[in-house]
Design a protein around this motif. Structure first.
Motif, PDB file in Angstrom:
ATOM      1  N   GLU A 228      19.158  -1.886 -18.621  1.00  0.00           N
ATOM      2  CA  GLU A 228      20.398  -1.144 -18.850  1.00  0.00           C
ATOM      3  C   GLU A 228      20.213   0.343 -18.551  1.00  0.00           C
ATOM      4  O   GLU A 228      21.103   0.981 -17.984  1.00  0.00           O
ATOM      5  CB  GLU A 228      20.855  -1.328 -20.295  1.00  0.00           C
ATOM      6  N   HIS A 229      19.050   0.871 -18.934  1.00  0.00           N
ATOM      7  CA  HIS A 229      18.775   2.287 -18.686  1.00  0.00           C
ATOM      8  C   HIS A 229      18.712   2.576 -17.187  1.00  0.00           C
ATOM      9  O   HIS A 229      19.293   3.570 -16.709  1.00  0.00           O
ATOM     10  CB  HIS A 229      17.458   2.672 -19.353  1.00  0.00           C
ATOM     11  N   LYS A 230      18.027   1.711 -16.431  1.00  0.00           N
ATOM     12  CA  LYS A 230      17.926   1.912 -14.990  1.00  0.00           C
ATOM     13  C   LYS A 230      19.290   1.755 -14.321  1.00  0.00           C
ATOM     14  O   LYS A 230      19.622   2.496 -13.382  1.00  0.00           O
ATOM     15  CB  LYS A 230      16.922   0.919 -14.396  1.00  0.00           C
ATOM     16  N   SER A 231      20.074   0.801 -14.785  1.00  0.00           N
ATOM     17  CA  SER A 231      21.408   0.602 -14.241  1.00  0.00           C
ATOM     18  C   SER A 231      22.282   1.826 -14.481  1.00  0.00           C
ATOM     19  O   SER A 231      23.024   2.267 -13.588  1.00  0.00           O
ATOM     20  CB  SER A 231      22.054  -0.638 -14.865  1.00  0.00           C
ATOM     21  N   GLN A 232      22.168   2.403 -15.671  1.00  0.00           N
ATOM     22  CA  GLN A 232      22.944   3.597 -15.988  1.00  0.00           C
ATOM     23  C   GLN A 232      22.497   4.771 -15.132  1.00  0.00           C
ATOM     24  O   GLN A 232      23.330   5.575 -14.676  1.00  0.00           O
ATOM     25  CB  GLN A 232      22.788   3.937 -17.472  1.00  0.00           C
ATOM     26  N   GLN A 233      21.192   4.891 -14.909  1.00  0.00           N
ATOM     27  CA  GLN A 233      20.689   5.958 -14.055  1.00  0.00           C
ATOM     28  C   GLN A 233      21.202   5.816 -12.629  1.00  0.00           C
ATOM     29  O   GLN A 233      21.562   6.805 -11.977  1.00  0.00           O
ATOM     30  CB  GLN A 233      19.151   5.959 -14.066  1.00  0.00           C
ATOM     31  N   THR A 234      21.227   4.564 -12.130  1.00  0.00           N
ATOM     32  CA  THR A 234      21.741   4.321 -10.771  1.00  0.00           C
ATOM     33  C   THR A 234      23.212   4.697 -10.666  1.00  0.00           C
ATOM     34  O   THR A 234      23.631   5.343  -9.692  1.00  0.00           O
ATOM     35  CB  THR A 234      21.563   2.842 -10.415  1.00  0.00           C
ATOM     36  N   GLY A 239      27.384   8.386  -8.845  1.00  0.00           N
ATOM     37  CA  GLY A 239      28.517   9.245  -9.178  1.00  0.00           C
ATOM     38  C   GLY A 239      28.278  10.691  -8.749  1.00  0.00           C
ATOM     39  O   GLY A 239      29.207  11.371  -8.312  1.00  0.00           O
ATOM     40  N   ALA A 240      27.027  11.146  -8.863  1.00  0.00           N
ATOM     41  CA  ALA A 240      26.717  12.514  -8.463  1.00  0.00           C
ATOM     42  C   ALA A 240      26.829  12.670  -6.941  1.00  0.00           C
ATOM     43  O   ALA A 240      27.293  13.715  -6.445  1.00  0.00           O
ATOM     44  CB  ALA A 240      25.305  12.876  -8.926  1.00  0.00           C
ATOM     45  N   LEU A 241      26.432  11.622  -6.185  1.00  0.00           N
ATOM     46  CA  LEU A 241      26.516  11.695  -4.725  1.00  0.00           C
ATOM     47  C   LEU A 241      27.953  11.650  -4.220  1.00  0.00           C
ATOM     48  O   LEU A 241      28.308  12.292  -3.245  1.00  0.00           O
ATOM     49  CB  LEU A 241      25.710  10.552  -4.119  1.00  0.00           C
ATOM     50  N   SER A 242      28.782  10.878  -4.935  1.00  0.00           N
ATOM     51  CA  SER A 242      30.176  10.768  -4.508  1.00  0.00           C
ATOM     52  C   SER A 242      30.990  11.996  -4.952  1.00  0.00           C
ATOM     53  O   SER A 242      31.959  12.345  -4.339  1.00  0.00           O
ATOM     54  CB  SER A 242      30.801   9.500  -5.094  1.00  0.00           C
TER      55      SER A 242
END
Length: 242
Positions: A228-234, A239-242
């Motif tokens: 879940e933590h890795k998924s949230q980081q992804t 979101g930051a790139l978009s």
């Protein structure tokens, strides 16, 4: 038929509610003692005197503070790091296996009266917690801080639960002798410390089974939390790139 007075049991309700609401354990136990004393119409001054007497009789319990400077020196010279590195080099060592083994040893040693053999200050913080964190890191890679805190909390809980249910089996334990004295003072005869210790065995076995079952599921919980933590980081990165 005897008319039973259930009011003295109010102390149990206070303990259950207080622990459920995660209040300070010392305040909860004190409030439970006061509530029980008031429920049985005990004189308030006598009640406070009883608290003071029991504290003075158990003041040697504070002797564990003497070991804190020793533990601090050991940590200063890398005890935690060595424990973590040692476990990380052992193949097959997992958080669940280490905690389960510690729980069994701790409960059995407490049942034999060896309460000072381990503990939060001398074992859990400097040794057990770093060992289980090292095993988790070896299995799952770098861990986020919330998961590290969760693993450390489980290490501390293992010690608390094992001692709590194991120590009542030892017939010379202070709480067992206190229960025996209380029963005799109130005219309840025929119950010896040996009887109290024997009846504590089924409870200790039940606690062992329940906690080992919880620990067996803990490894899967760690994996799920890391995923879940890795998924949230992804998602945050996208979101930051978009």
């Amino acid at each position: 038929m005897f008319d039973l007075n259930y009011m003295p049991l109010i102390g149990i309700l206070v303990v259950v509610v207080g622990f459920a609401l995660k209040f300070n354990p010392l305040l909860v136990v004190t409030a439970a003692g006061l509530a029980t004393g008031i429920a049985v119409d005990m004189d308030f001054i006598a009640l406070i005197e009883t608290f003071g007497e029991k504290f003075m009789n158990s003041r040697q319990l504070a002797s564990f503070l003497l070991i804190l400077p020793v533990i601090a020196i050991l940590e200063r010279y890398g005890l935690q790091q060595r424990a973590k590195t040692w476990i990380a080099n052992i193949k097959g060592a997992t958080t669940t296996r280490i905690l389960s083994m510690y729980f069994v040893v701790r409960e059995c040693s407490a049942a034999l009266g060896l309460l000072s053999l381990a503990g939060q200050a001398q074992t859990v913080r400097p040794l057990l917690a770093p060992m289980v964190l090292g095993a988790a890191t070896n299995t799952h890679g770098d861990l986020p801080k919330p998961i590290k805190d969760l693993i450390s909390a489980h290490a501390a809980a293992c010690d608390n639960i094992a001692v709590f249910f194991g120590e009542d089996i030892f017939i010379a334990f202070g709480a067992v002798l206190l229960m025996d004295a209380f029963l005799k003072e109130n005219g309840i005869a025929g119950i010896e410390p040996l009887h109290i210790g024997l009846w504590a065995i089924p409870t200790a076995i039940a606690a062992l089974i329940v906690h080992l079952f919880r620990l067996a599921r803990f490894e899967a919980k760690i994996r799920n939390l890391i995923a879940e933590h890795k998924s949230q980081q992804t998602k945050n990165a996208e979101g930051a790139l978009s």
